[in-house]
Every structure is written in structure tokens, then in C-alpha cells.
Write a protein that holds these residues in place. Structure first.
Motif, PDB file in Angstrom:
ATOM      1  N   VAL A  83       0.847  -1.201   0.000  1.00 38.88           N
ATOM      2  CA  VAL A  83       0.000   0.000   0.000  1.00 38.88           C
ATOM      3  C   VAL A  83       0.880   1.247   0.000  1.00 38.88           C
ATOM      4  CG1 VAL A  83      -1.705   1.297   1.323  1.00 38.88           C
ATOM      5  CG2 VAL A  83      -1.919  -1.169   1.115  1.00 38.88           C
ATOM      6  N   HIS A  84       1.908   1.236   0.827  1.00 36.18           N
ATOM      7  CA  HIS A  84       2.807   2.384   0.876  1.00 36.18           C
ATOM      8  C   HIS A  84       3.481   2.593  -0.469  1.00 36.18           C
ATOM      9  CE1 HIS A  84       6.801   4.245   1.397  1.00 36.18           C
ATOM     10  NE2 HIS A  84       6.102   5.110   2.102  1.00 36.18           N
ATOM     11  N   ALA A  85       3.988   1.535  -1.071  1.00 37.91           N
ATOM     12  CA  ALA A  85       4.709   1.665  -2.341  1.00 37.91           C
ATOM     13  C   ALA A  85       3.790   2.161  -3.448  1.00 37.91           C
ATOM     14  CB  ALA A  85       5.342   0.324  -2.724  1.00 37.91           C
ATOM     15  N   LEU A  86       2.566   1.669  -3.498  1.00 37.29           N
ATOM     16  CA  LEU A  86       1.636   2.079  -4.564  1.00 37.29           C
ATOM     17  C   LEU A  86       1.203   3.530  -4.417  1.00 37.29           C
ATOM     18  CD1 LEU A  86      -0.662  -1.043  -4.992  1.00 37.29           C
ATOM     19  CD2 LEU A  86       0.886  -0.066  -6.680  1.00 37.29           C
ATOM     20  N   VAL A  87       0.834   3.929  -3.212  1.00 32.74           N
ATOM     21  CA  VAL A  87       0.331   5.284  -3.019  1.00 32.74           C
ATOM     22  C   VAL A  87       1.475   6.295  -3.037  1.00 32.74           C
ATOM     23  CG1 VAL A  87      -0.937   6.792  -1.441  1.00 32.74           C
ATOM     24  CG2 VAL A  87      -1.689   4.451  -1.794  1.00 32.74           C
ATOM     25  N   ALA A  88       2.649   5.886  -2.548  1.00 33.02           N
ATOM     26  CA  ALA A  88       3.780   6.814  -2.489  1.00 33.02           C
ATOM     27  C   ALA A  88       4.467   6.995  -3.837  1.00 33.02           C
ATOM     28  CB  ALA A  88       4.801   6.325  -1.467  1.00 33.02           C
ATOM     29  N   LEU A  89       4.210   6.134  -4.789  1.00 30.30           N
ATOM     30  CA  LEU A  89       4.894   6.237  -6.076  1.00 30.30           C
ATOM     31  C   LEU A  89       4.662   7.580  -6.773  1.00 30.30           C
ATOM     32  CD1 LEU A  89       6.837   4.320  -7.419  1.00 30.30           C
ATOM     33  CD2 LEU A  89       4.968   3.437  -8.780  1.00 30.30           C
ATOM     34  N   PRO A  90       3.437   8.105  -6.881  1.00 29.82           N
ATOM     35  CA  PRO A  90       3.277   9.434  -7.488  1.00 29.82           C
ATOM     36  C   PRO A  90       3.933  10.544  -6.664  1.00 29.82           C
ATOM     37  CG  PRO A  90       1.153   8.316  -7.358  1.00 29.82           C
ATOM     38  CD  PRO A  90       2.135   7.478  -6.625  1.00 29.82           C
ATOM     39  N   LEU A  91       3.839  10.462  -5.357  1.00 36.14           N
ATOM     40  CA  LEU A  91       4.491  11.455  -4.500  1.00 36.14           C
ATOM     41  C   LEU A  91       6.005  11.391  -4.650  1.00 36.14           C
ATOM     42  CD1 LEU A  91       4.383  13.613  -2.297  1.00 36.14           C
ATOM     43  CD2 LEU A  91       4.325  11.759  -0.615  1.00 36.14           C
ATOM     44  N   ASN A  92       6.552  10.180  -4.716  1.00 36.96           N
ATOM     45  CA  ASN A  92       7.998  10.028  -4.914  1.00 36.96           C
ATOM     46  C   ASN A  92       8.433  10.550  -6.274  1.00 36.96           C
ATOM     47  OD1 ASN A  92       8.171   8.846  -2.408  1.00 36.96           O
ATOM     48  ND2 ASN A  92       8.205   6.759  -3.195  1.00 36.96           N
ATOM     49  N   LEU A  93       7.606  10.352  -7.288  1.00 33.59           N
ATOM     50  CA  LEU A  93       7.924  10.861  -8.622  1.00 33.59           C
ATOM     51  C   LEU A  93       7.959  12.390  -8.625  1.00 33.59           C
ATOM     52  CD1 LEU A  93       8.382  10.352 -11.674  1.00 33.59           C
ATOM     53  CD2 LEU A  93       5.897  10.463 -11.927  1.00 33.59           C
ATOM     54  N   ILE A  94       6.951  12.998  -8.038  1.00 30.42           N
ATOM     55  CA  ILE A  94       6.906  14.468  -7.965  1.00 30.42           C
ATOM     56  C   ILE A  94       8.085  14.994  -7.156  1.00 30.42           C
ATOM     57  CG2 ILE A  94       5.595  16.407  -7.011  1.00 30.42           C
ATOM     58  CD1 ILE A  94       3.054  14.812  -7.808  1.00 30.42           C
ATOM     59  N   SER A  95       8.366  14.351  -6.031  1.00 33.69           N
ATOM     60  CA  SER A  95       9.485  14.789  -5.181  1.00 33.69           C
ATOM     61  C   SER A  95      10.812  14.689  -5.911  1.00 33.69           C
ATOM     62  CB  SER A  95       9.539  13.948  -3.909  1.00 33.69           C
ATOM     63  OG  SER A  95       8.400  14.157  -3.132  1.00 33.69           O
ATOM     64  N   ALA A  96      11.042  13.588  -6.612  1.00 32.66           N
ATOM     65  CA  ALA A  96      12.299  13.413  -7.332  1.00 32.66           C
ATOM     66  C   ALA A  96      12.438  14.429  -8.464  1.00 32.66           C
ATOM     67  CB  ALA A  96      12.403  11.993  -7.886  1.00 32.66           C
ATOM     68  N   LEU A  97      11.358  14.648  -9.219  1.00 25.88           N
ATOM     69  CA  LEU A  97      11.428  15.597 -10.333  1.00 25.88           C
ATOM     70  C   LEU A  97      11.646  17.028  -9.846  1.00 25.88           C
ATOM     71  CD1 LEU A  97       8.642  14.248 -12.715  1.00 25.88           C
ATOM     72  CD2 LEU A  97      11.120  14.090 -13.001  1.00 25.88           C
ATOM     73  N   VAL A  98      10.895  17.441  -8.842  1.00 26.09           N
ATOM     74  CA  VAL A  98      11.039  18.801  -8.324  1.00 26.09           C
ATOM     75  C   VAL A  98      12.423  18.992  -7.718  1.00 26.09           C
ATOM     76  CG1 VAL A  98      10.212  20.392  -6.533  1.00 26.09           C
ATOM     77  CG2 VAL A  98       8.581  19.202  -7.990  1.00 26.09           C
ATOM     78  N   THR A  99      12.907  18.005  -6.990  1.00 23.67           N
ATOM     79  CA  THR A  99      14.219  18.106  -6.356  1.00 23.67           C
ATOM     80  C   THR A  99      15.330  18.175  -7.395  1.00 23.67           C
ATOM     81  OG1 THR A  99      13.424  16.929  -4.407  1.00 23.67           O
ATOM     82  CG2 THR A  99      15.801  16.972  -4.762  1.00 23.67           C
ATOM     83  N   LEU A 100      15.307  17.274  -8.356  1.00 21.49           N
ATOM     84  CA  LEU A 100      16.360  17.269  -9.379  1.00 21.49           C
ATOM     85  C   LEU A 100      16.326  18.540 -10.225  1.00 21.49           C
ATOM     86  CD1 LEU A 100      16.259  13.546 -10.505  1.00 21.49           C
ATOM     87  CD2 LEU A 100      18.074  14.695  -9.220  1.00 21.49           C
ATOM     88  N   TYR A 101      15.129  18.966 -10.616  1.00 18.80           N
ATOM     89  CA  TYR A 101      15.027  20.174 -11.430  1.00 18.80           C
ATOM     90  C   TYR A 101      15.441  21.410 -10.642  1.00 18.80           C
ATOM     91  CZ  TYR A 101      13.229  23.850 -14.407  1.00 18.80           C
ATOM     92  OH  TYR A 101      13.116  24.983 -15.168  1.00 18.80           O
TER      93      TYR A 101
END
Length: 168
Positions: A83-101
Motif C-alpha cells: 500500500v505504501h509503495a503504490l500510493v507513495a509512487l506518485p508522491l515520490n515521482l513528484i518529489s524526485a522531479l522537483v528536487t532534481l530540477y
């Protein structure tokens, strides 16, 4: 009981401490551990989805990542963490993109003259070369250098809140 009274710094001292913390924050180890977590949570979470669906205890990996990089202890047993991995995947994607950019903007604007198509006539701060470089370095380079630790702290705070909710 505390017998020593601690005095709060007066007006100007509070502002000086606040400014010093703001300037120092991009260079602390905690900021870079948060940045590493914001970026590393995406591939770890992506790997955990199929493994957790297969029944493996991936919650331990996700708790370990938060413990090592954020210093957060998340109690829990050997749950799958699906459940954590599925729901956190979009949040992790946004976090990684915003952080890297956001962090890539800092050297990109500090080294503005090295970018292709850096014509100062049409650039912000132009029409002179020095004005365009100064504008990009101050607003884009130093501005984002001071802003990104706050952004990364907020993103990792959201990630950690969800991890504590789903994995505990």
C-alpha cells in the motif's frame, strides 16, 4: 527547575540568526540527506511495488531508507509495504522531479554564459552581458540555492508522513 534564565536575543540578533540559518542551510549534511531521500525513494518504491505484490517484506527496505537518510524511526513489523509503495509512487515521482530540477537550476543559472543561446540582448537583465549574468546568477542561482532546502524539507516531510501512516 531551570535556575538559569535564558534570554531571547533582541530584534536584530533574531534576524541575524535567521539569516545565518537561511544562508547555511544549503550546505548542511541534513539538507543533502533529505535530497538523497527525495531522489532515492522513487527507484526504491518502484522496485518495491512488484516485490511487495509477490509477498516479499519490502516495508523493511522503505523503513530502512527513511531511517538512514532522514533519521526517522518508523515502527512496524515485516509488512509487505504494498500500500505504501503504490500510493507513495506518485508522491515520490513528484518529489524526485522537483528536487532534481530545482537543484539543477542553481549551476545552470550561475553558469549562464556557458549555456547555448545566451544572447544578452533578449535575456532578463539584459541588454548587457554583465546585467544578464548578474540577474541569472542572483535570482536563479543564489535564489534557488536558498529556496531548495525549504522545498526539499517540505517534500520529504510529506513522504515521511505517508510512510509513518502506511508502514506503522
Amino acid at each position: 527547575m531551570d535556575l538559569v534564565r535564558r534570554r531571547r536575543p533582541v530584534g536584530r540578533d533574531v534576524a541575524a540568526v535567521w539569516v545565518w540559518r537561511l544562508v547555511r542551510e544549503p550546505f548542511t549534511a541534513q539538507t543533502w540527506r533529505r535530497t538523497a531521500y527525495a531522489v532515492a525513494a522513487l527507484p526504491v518504491g518502484a522496485v518495491c511495488v512488484p516485490l511487495a505484490a509477490a509477498g516479499l517484506p519490502t516495508g523493511r527496505w522503505q523503513r530502512g531508507l527513511a531511517r538512514r537518510l532522514l533519521g526517522a524511526e518508523i515502527p512496524g513489523g515485516p509488512r509487505t509495504g504494498l500500500v505504501h509503495a503504490l500510493v507513495a509512487l506518485p508522491l515520490n515521482l513528484i518529489s524526485a522531479l522537483v528536487t532534481l530540477y530545482g537543484w539543477s537550476i542553481v549551476p545552470m543559472n550561475l553558469g549562464w554564459p556557458l549555456r547555448a543561446g545566451g544572447d544578452p540582448a533578449g535575456a532578463w537583465g539584459g541588454p548587457t552581458f554583465a546585467g544578464a549574468w548578474a540577474f541569472h546568477a542572483i535570482v536563479g542561482g543564489l535564489g534557488f540555492l536558498l529556496l531548495m532546502p525549504c522545498v526539499v524539507r517540505a517534500l520529504t516531510g510529506l513522504q515521511l508522513r505517508w510512510a509513518r501512516t502506511a508502514l506503522a
